[in-house]
Design a protein around this motif. Structure first.
Motif, mmCIF file in Angstrom:
data_model
loop_
_atom_site.group_PDB
_atom_site.id
_atom_site.type_symbol
_atom_site.label_atom_id
_atom_site.label_comp_id
_atom_site.label_asym_id
_atom_site.label_seq_id
_atom_site.Cartn_x
_atom_site.Cartn_y
_atom_site.Cartn_z
ATOM 1 N N LYS A 83 0.834 -1.202 0.000
ATOM 2 C CA LYS A 83 0.000 0.000 0.000
ATOM 3 C C LYS A 83 0.874 1.260 0.000
ATOM 4 O O LYS A 83 0.584 2.229 -0.719
ATOM 5 N N TYR A 87 1.040 4.099 -2.864
ATOM 6 C CA TYR A 87 0.829 5.494 -2.464
ATOM 7 C C TYR A 87 1.966 6.373 -2.993
ATOM 8 O O TYR A 87 1.730 7.424 -3.601
ATOM 9 N N LYS A 97 -5.970 10.185 -8.330
ATOM 10 C CA LYS A 97 -7.364 9.741 -8.302
ATOM 11 C C LYS A 97 -7.701 9.122 -9.655
ATOM 12 O O LYS A 97 -7.568 9.768 -10.688
ATOM 13 N N PHE A 105 -9.231 4.401 -6.838
ATOM 14 C CA PHE A 105 -8.041 4.784 -6.084
ATOM 15 C C PHE A 105 -8.072 6.284 -5.850
ATOM 16 O O PHE A 105 -8.467 7.042 -6.729
#
Length: 163
Positions: A83, A87, A97, A105
């Protein structure tokens, strides 16, 4: 064979009889007492065997829980690492986005209380501090015989030891 409950009741009735009756045949009393004590000890041995088996079974499960806990932590760490990598990649590419056929996401601000940090080496005024009792100091004062209106020492509990 009697249950532990019945044996305990017999023993207590025998002691009650000893307190209440003035003339009891000592030989009959001793024989009855020995019989009850013998049954009690046999029953206690049985209880001890069961207790030891239950402890062993419990320890077996505790070991399995420990193994599964480590596996769970490994999976959680892998999830966290993946994750974090996703990120950082989204932040680096500016693609913060988007949607795919399976997932959406997005990077957004955290909610909840705004983070805060206490500045080191700066004295905090008393109005911003909590006052908590010093249990060790209170216990030591009570042990020393000092009477404190806000605290008392309680009786220690007890427990069964089987070796």
């Amino acid at each position: 064979m009697s249950t532990l409950y019945e044996i305990t009741g017999d023993y207590l009735r025998l002691l009650e009889m000893l307190e209440e009756e003035e003339s009891i045949d000592p030989q009959a009393f001793n024989e009855t007492l020995e019989g009850i004590e013998g049954e009690f000890e046999i029953k206690a041995d049985g209880y001890a065997r069961i207790i030891k088996e239950l402890r062993a079974e419990s320890e077996k499960y505790a070991a399995e829980v420990g193994r599964m806990q480590k596996r769970m932590e490994t999976l959680a760490n892998n999830e966290k690492r993946l994750k974090q990598y996703l990120y950082e990649s989204m932040k680096a590419t500016g693609k913060t986005k988007f949607k795919t056929d399976l997932f959406s996401f997005g990077i957004q601000k955290n909610g909840g209380l705004q983070p805060m940090e206490i500045v080191p080496d700066v004295e905090i005024p008393d109005e911003y501090c909590r006052k908590e009792p010093d249990n060790t100091k209170i216990r030591d004062a009570l042990k020393a015989g000092k009477e404190l209106p806000f605290a008392v020492l309680k009786e220690r509990g007890d427990h069964l030891v089987i070796r």
